[in-house]
Design an enzyme around this catalytic site. Structure first.
Site, PDB file in Angstrom:
ATOM      1  N   GLY A   1       0.842  -1.238  -0.223  1.00 22.60           N
ATOM      2  CA  GLY A   1      -0.147   0.257  -0.205  1.00 22.60           C
ATOM      3  C   GLY A   1       0.669   1.537   0.007  1.00 22.60           C
ATOM      4  N   GLY A  57       3.113   1.596   2.981  1.00 25.85           N
ATOM      5  CA  GLY A  57       4.713  -0.167   3.801  1.00 25.85           C
ATOM      6  C   GLY A  57       3.736  -0.684   2.860  1.00 25.85           C
ATOM      7  N   LYS A 113       3.603  -5.435   9.448  1.00 26.02           N
ATOM      8  CA  LYS A 113       3.145  -4.397   8.225  1.00 26.02           C
ATOM      9  C   LYS A 113       4.721  -3.595   8.401  1.00 26.02           C
ATOM     10  CE  LYS A 113       0.957  -0.137   6.948  1.00 26.02           C
ATOM     11  NZ  LYS A 113      -0.609   1.019   7.409  1.00 26.02           N
ATOM     12  N   ASP A 166      -8.683   7.038   4.783  1.00 26.01           N
ATOM     13  CA  ASP A 166      -8.739   6.160   4.183  1.00 26.01           C
ATOM     14  C   ASP A 166      -9.457   5.383   3.716  1.00 26.01           C
ATOM     15  OD1 ASP A 166      -7.266   5.366   2.037  1.00 26.01           O
ATOM     16  OD2 ASP A 166      -5.935   4.604   2.238  1.00 26.01           O
TER      17      ASP A 166
END
Length: 412
Positions: A78, A81, A97, A194
């Site tokens: 993404g 990351g 992540k 988001d």
């Protein structure tokens, strides 16, 4: 001489590895401090929220868990990351992540937000299990959600078989409920910032899990809006936020409206391959509703399985969420309540049975009525759909409301 040479060789090797190990330890200590380790320890020592239950992993632990961040362990990439699938020593599968970059000026905010996320306890929000601050960029460890993203299931042919109207409505209600929790029920309200179908994960039971809080911001106690650097994903981004940089919880509402439109139509939010009119799903959806062409853009399976009343209600809800004026959009809590109410009404067996019997009776009495003809006319080329909606109870039982039929089915 041979023994002496061997001793010197062993001594040099030991010295080399000692110096290398010491350098590695110092580097990891430097990164730990640089990434806000002391600040996190302060939160832990003060027993703030659920931080004491959050594990601080070592860099070595996560390297082993991901096979030194091997390419075959990558499960997603993404803007913020890369996500790796990791297996801890106790055989627990986690999602790790790894951020792309970390601005030192944002370290305090990163730690504070991580502290807040440890206090989030909702079945439809991915659980944060811990973090690692010993690497160049902070690493976050989440529970692993095995069934991919909603985006994949909507837009890939293999994921469509289980995605019935009932399941779409359930996913929408669960996602809205999780966002409503973040906005108003969490210990410190959070704006996700988001919201998109790629950040809605599905577990082995196809239960919804909201993920990726890399761009999230805390909602301040005062009602004033927060001015921030605009972040988000094109197609889902709130136009008001984009133009003014004023972030509010209504920005999440707009993005969720796009996800809802995506579930209804099966179309991507932004596609340069579509015509100019259809390129942006949000504007195309609103225009289609205003011009009485809603059923032209809905996915055929949604049209077959949903009733006229349900689709009308959800379409109006999408329209409200996509309002260009943030103040005129409903709160996420209102959206969640409306979707959950619609879902419960849909699942009520007596209502469905009663409606089916009433609709069959009315159709048999007057098969050539104007209402029957209007319902059939837009679907002359699709006998499956016309058959489904010629027997729809919600319209046949309420002939006093012709506006619903005409607004949904009027041909362009």
């Amino acid at each position: 001489m041979g023994f002496g040479f061997l001793s010197i060789l062993i001594g040099i090797t030991w010295l080399y590895f000692s110096i290398t190990s010491r350098k590695l330890i110092k580097t990891r200590e430097k990164f730990f401090l640089q990434n806000g380790g002391l600040l996190l320890k302060q939160h832990v020592s003060s027993n703030e929220g659920g931080v004491e239950s959050t594990k601080i992993f070592t860099a070595e632990e996560l390297e082993k868990a991901t096979n030194n961040y091997a390419e075959d362990r990558i499960v997603g990439r993404g803007g913020y990351g890369t996500v790796y699938r990791g297996i801890l020593p106790d055989k627990c599968v986690v999602a790790i992540k790894k951020s792309r970059i970390m601005d030192e000026s944002q370290i305090e905010q990163f730690i504070n937000e991580m502290v807040i996320l440890t206090q989030v306890n909702h079945r439809n929000v991915v659980k944060l299990m811990g973090c690692c601050l010993e690497s160049e960029v902070p690493l976050l460890v989440y529970e692993f959600v095995s069934n991919g993203t909603l985006f994949h299931h909507i837009h890939s042919r293999g994921g469509m078989s289980w995605l019935s109207w009932e399941n779409r409505l359930r996913i929408a209600a669960e996602s809205a409920g999780a966002l409503a929790y973040l906005h108003s029920a969490a210990s410190k309200p959070i704006i996700h910032r988001d919201v998109k179908s790629a950040n809605i994960l599905l577990d082995e039971h196809y239960t919804t899990k909201i993920s990726d809080f890399g761009a999230s911001r805390l909602i301040p106690l005062d009602p004033a809006q927060v001015t921030t650097l605009v972040q988000g994903t094109l197609g889902y981004l709130d136009p008001e936020y984009f133009h003014t940089s004023q972030l509010t919880d209504k920005s999440d509402v707009y993005s969720f409206g796009v996800v809802l439109a995506e579930l209804l139509t099966g179309k991507k939010p932004l596609c340069l391959e579509r015509s100019q009119e259809e390129r942006n799903l949000a504007t195309y959806f609103i225009m289609s509703v205003k011009e009485n062409r809603l059923f032209h853009i809905l996915e055929p399976r949604v049209v077959r399985e949903g009733t006229l009343e349900q689709l009308q209600i959800v379409a109006e809800l999408v329209k409200k969420c996509l309002n260009l004026n943030g103040e005129d959009r409903p709160a996420m809590k209102e959206v969640a309540m409306e979707l959950e109410g619609l879902r419960k009404f849909t699942k009520h067996p007596w209502v469905n049975q009663h409606d089916h019997e009433e609709s069959a009776s009315l159709v048999s009495e007057n098969e050539q009525s104007d209402l029957y003809t209007v319902q059939l006319s837009p679907f002359n080329n699709n006998p499956d759909i016309s058959g489904q909606y010629s027997l729809d109870s919600n319209q046949l039982m309420f002939p006093a409301k012709p506006s619903v039929t005409s607004s949904l089915f009027c041909c362009s």
